[in-house]
Scaffold this active site. Structure first.
Site, PDB file in Angstrom:
ATOM      1  N   GLY A  71     -19.044   3.456  -2.770  1.00 24.88           N
ATOM      2  CA  GLY A  71     -20.389   3.673  -2.232  1.00 24.88           C
ATOM      3  C   GLY A  71     -21.435   3.942  -3.305  1.00 24.88           C
ATOM      4  N   GLY A 119     -18.435   7.734  -2.665  1.00 24.56           N
ATOM      5  CA  GLY A 119     -17.404   7.846  -3.696  1.00 24.56           C
ATOM      6  C   GLY A 119     -17.543   6.676  -4.649  1.00 24.56           C
ATOM      7  N   GLY A 153     -20.284   7.145   2.929  1.00 28.23           N
ATOM      8  CA  GLY A 153     -19.247   7.362   1.919  1.00 28.23           C
ATOM      9  C   GLY A 153     -19.870   7.240   0.546  1.00 28.23           C
ATOM     10  N   LYS A 164       0.857  -1.193   0.000  1.00 28.36           N
ATOM     11  CA  LYS A 164       0.000   0.000   0.000  1.00 28.36           C
ATOM     12  C   LYS A 164       0.887   1.235   0.000  1.00 28.36           C
ATOM     13  CE  LYS A 164      -4.405   1.039   0.106  1.00 28.36           C
ATOM     14  NZ  LYS A 164      -5.521   0.232  -0.438  1.00 28.36           N
TER      15      LYS A 164
HETATM   16  P1  NAD Z   1     -13.553   7.813  -2.921  1.00 29.06           P
HETATM   17  O1  NAD Z   1     -12.450   8.785  -2.716  1.00 29.06           O
HETATM   18  O2  NAD Z   1     -14.096   7.629  -4.293  1.00 29.06           O
HETATM   19  O3  NAD Z   1     -14.786   8.188  -1.971  1.00 29.06           O
HETATM   20  C1  NAD Z   1     -14.651   8.346  -0.588  1.00 29.06           C
HETATM   21  C2  NAD Z   1     -15.974   8.871  -0.045  1.00 29.06           C
HETATM   22  O4  NAD Z   1     -15.889   8.925   1.379  1.00 29.06           O
HETATM   23  C3  NAD Z   1     -16.325  10.278  -0.517  1.00 29.06           C
HETATM   24  O5  NAD Z   1     -17.714  10.364  -0.750  1.00 29.06           O
HETATM   25  C4  NAD Z   1     -15.957  11.150   0.697  1.00 29.06           C
HETATM   26  O6  NAD Z   1     -16.729  12.331   0.751  1.00 29.06           O
HETATM   27  C5  NAD Z   1     -16.355  10.200   1.805  1.00 29.06           C
HETATM   28  N1  NAD Z   1     -15.746  10.527   3.079  1.00 29.06           N
HETATM   29  C6  NAD Z   1     -14.491  10.998   3.343  1.00 29.06           C
HETATM   30  N2  NAD Z   1     -14.349  11.220   4.664  1.00 29.06           N
HETATM   31  C7  NAD Z   1     -15.519  10.870   5.238  1.00 29.06           C
HETATM   32  C8  NAD Z   1     -16.007  10.876   6.561  1.00 29.06           C
HETATM   33  N3  NAD Z   1     -15.247  11.295   7.569  1.00 29.06           N
HETATM   34  N4  NAD Z   1     -17.269  10.434   6.776  1.00 29.06           N
HETATM   35  C9  NAD Z   1     -18.047  10.018   5.761  1.00 29.06           C
HETATM   36  N5  NAD Z   1     -17.660  10.009   4.488  1.00 29.06           N
HETATM   37  C10 NAD Z   1     -16.418  10.427   4.236  1.00 29.06           C
HETATM   38  O7  NAD Z   1     -13.025   6.439  -2.295  1.00 29.06           O
HETATM   39  P2  NAD Z   1     -13.494   4.975  -2.646  1.00 29.06           P
HETATM   40  O8  NAD Z   1     -12.644   4.472  -3.733  1.00 29.06           O
HETATM   41  O9  NAD Z   1     -14.958   4.925  -2.780  1.00 29.06           O
HETATM   42  O10 NAD Z   1     -13.024   4.221  -1.311  1.00 29.06           O
HETATM   43  C11 NAD Z   1     -13.827   4.217  -0.132  1.00 29.06           C
HETATM   44  C12 NAD Z   1     -13.302   3.143   0.805  1.00 29.06           C
HETATM   45  O11 NAD Z   1     -13.305   1.898   0.115  1.00 29.06           O
HETATM   46  C13 NAD Z   1     -11.881   3.330   1.308  1.00 29.06           C
HETATM   47  O12 NAD Z   1     -11.766   2.814   2.616  1.00 29.06           O
HETATM   48  C14 NAD Z   1     -11.050   2.487   0.363  1.00 29.06           C
HETATM   49  O13 NAD Z   1      -9.837   2.077   0.948  1.00 29.06           O
HETATM   50  C15 NAD Z   1     -12.012   1.327   0.170  1.00 29.06           C
HETATM   51  N6  NAD Z   1     -11.731   0.575  -1.043  1.00 29.06           N
HETATM   52  C16 NAD Z   1     -11.868   1.139  -2.273  1.00 29.06           C
HETATM   53  C17 NAD Z   1     -11.566   0.384  -3.390  1.00 29.06           C
HETATM   54  C18 NAD Z   1     -11.721   0.928  -4.783  1.00 29.06           C
HETATM   55  O14 NAD Z   1     -11.438   0.194  -5.741  1.00 29.06           O
HETATM   56  N7  NAD Z   1     -12.237   2.130  -4.965  1.00 29.06           N
HETATM   57  C19 NAD Z   1     -11.107  -0.938  -3.245  1.00 29.06           C
HETATM   58  C20 NAD Z   1     -11.011  -1.495  -1.977  1.00 29.06           C
HETATM   59  C21 NAD Z   1     -11.314  -0.714  -0.875  1.00 29.06           C
END
Ligand code: NAD
Length: 423
Positions: free
Chosen positions: A222, A219, A217, A105
């Site tokens: 979500g 993003g 969340g 990571k």
């Molecule tokens: P992203 O950056 O697209 O979205 C993150 C979201 O979380 C945004 O809507 C942001 O506003 C929100 N957020 C940030 N701080 C926050 C808080 N304090 N309270 C509530 N919401 C908050 O990220 P993503 O890719 O959707 O990733 C989200 C999670 O999923 C992370 O933990 C990431 O490690 C995990 N994840 C993502 C992937 C991937 O492929 N995208 C894969 C495995 C795990």
């Protein structure tokens, strides 16, 4: 403030699983420390002409099963502890999906929302220059994470190829399709969780249309999951982002929520009618309130440590699906287990992302590309198989899903470590 750091929490999970497994001390010792941790500085020429120096990390936790793999996160709260913990999670996540990869990571301490596009590009290229010697298609393969995307990967890929004087698409995954990305990578994390939730509905004999879902969340992960679950008739009753959330127990129109978020920049602008039971306060809710709602499925999809000692007792959901990495602390886990809440751990729930990343790497190395349908069908097969495996192990050993999934993963990593250290 949680009692243990994110990394300490992750390590505690190992102890639980070790107790159930017959693993030698040598192997335990190898598995309780990262192989390599790199901290470096990235000087970036900002648009105002001045140099700003950013602190960056890469942690390569364990490569017994193959090259390490894991995303790069841009966030002001990135710490070495967090990057180490995430690389630990990646090691076991890759093993859960049975991929021939280890765990890594990376992260940069930066508020990327404040950077111009040019500054972000220079930062991303600087990151690759800083770790060039330690990464590559056979060593360590980065990918996107929070606040990094396919554009970031394209810059990083180009920088790597420029330094290496060749084309190495397998150096990084999550690339745009035009430069070797995979079909289906865009929504793969959500898709993996979606397959698991569909399995849960079948296994626990639940009617999709009667399930209330809250997602923290909004993003990549979500949003895509919300869309998929709404299509199945599940009621998405609460959504949030970093600026707060909304709740409507009659169900939120996810497409409308996406449009609002795009236009107004925040989910809390979504208009919802006040609900009779929950009253006006449910129109706009905080992230804390979202976690404590009376729902069937709670999906943390933002940051780590969101459910901790201080709020675990107040969680009312029946099922938790950890789409984010590490959203539940070790102490909270014990409380949730006592409350009888069924929790699908992150290493399985969000393994869809790394699985399709792995598919991208395979396609890059073959030079042959699959259709979206082929990608989904291969992903579904893996998620279904590992969910069944999880149920079997949890039942057999009478342990929580968290302990069971780590038993499966540790056994797989330990087997590879044993093969190498005992000769
Ligand atoms: P992203 O950056 O697209 O979205 C993150 C979201 O979380 C945004 O809507 C942001 O506003 C929100 N957020 C940030 N701080 C926050 C808080 N304090 N309270 C509530 N919401 C908050 O990220 P993503 O890719 O959707 O990733 C989200 C999670 O999923 C992370 O933990 C990431 O490690 C995990 N994840 C993502 C992937 C991937 O492929 N995208 C894969 C495995 C795990």
């Amino acid at each position: 403030m949680p009692k243990f750091s994110f990394y300490e929490n992750s390590q505690k999970v190992l102890d639980q699983a070790f107790k159930q497994l017959n693993i030698s001390e040598d192997v335990v010792n190898v598995l309780t420390a990262p192989e390599r941790v790199i901290e470096f500085s990235i000087p970036v020429r900002m648009d105002n002409g001045k140099i700003q120096v950013f602190t960056a990390y890469r942690s390569q936790y364990n490569s017994a099963r193959g090259p390490t793999k894991g995303g790069i996160r841009y966030h002001p709260s990135v710490t070495l502890d967090e990057v180490k913990a995430l690389s630990f999670l990646m090691t076991f996540k890759c093993a859960v999906a049975n991929l021939p990869l280890g765990g890594g990571k990376g992260g940069v301490i930066v508020d990327s929302k404040k950077l111009s596009k040019g500054e972000k590009e220079r930062l991303s290229r600087g990151y690759v220059r800083g770790i060039f010697d330690f990464v590559g298609p056979t060593k360590d393969i980065p990918a996107p994470d929070m606040y990094t995307d396919s554009q970031t990967m394209a810059w990083m890929s180009d920088e790597y190829n420029t330094i290496a004087r060749g084309q190495h698409p397998g150096f990084i995954t999550g690339k745009p399709l035009s430069i070797g990305g995979s079909e289906g990578r865009d929504d793969s994390t959500a898709k993996g969780a979606y397959y698991i939730i569909m399995d849960m509905l079948r296994e626990f004999k639940l009617d999709a249309t009667k399930q209330k879902v809250a997602i923290q969340g909004f993003g990549n992960a979500g949003i895509n999951l919300a869309k998929m679950l709404m299509k199945e008739g599940m009621l998405i009753v609460a959504l949030s982002d970093s600026k707060g959330g909304v709740c409507d127990m009659k169900g939120i129109d996810v497409e409308h929520a996406i449009k609002t978020k795009q236009e107004k920049g925040r989910i809390a602008e979504v208009h919802v009618e006040p609900d009779k039971k929950y009253g006006k306060s449910c129109k706009h809710i905080t992230n804390e309130q979202l976690l404590e709602l009376e729902v069937d499925f709670l999906v943390p999809a933002a940051l780590e440590n969101q459910i901790n000692e201080s709020n675990a007792k107040k969680i009312k959901a029946k099922y938790i699906v950890e789409l984010a990495n590490g959203p539940v602390t070790y102490d909270a886990d014990q409380i949730l287990e006592k409350k009888g809440i069924q929790l699908i751990p992150d290493v399985l729930a969000n393994a869809g992302g790394v699985t399709v990343s792995y598919f991208e790497w395979v396609q890059n190395r073959y030079g042959q590309y699959w259709t979206r349908e082929e990608v989904y069908s291969k992903l579904k097969e893996i998620m279904n198989k590992e969910f069944k495996n999880l149920l079997k192990v949890a039942k057999k050993h009478k342990v929580s899903f968290r302990t069971a999934i780590y038993m499966i993963a540790i056994e797989r990593v330990a087997e590879a470590v044993r093969a190498k250290i005992t000769g």
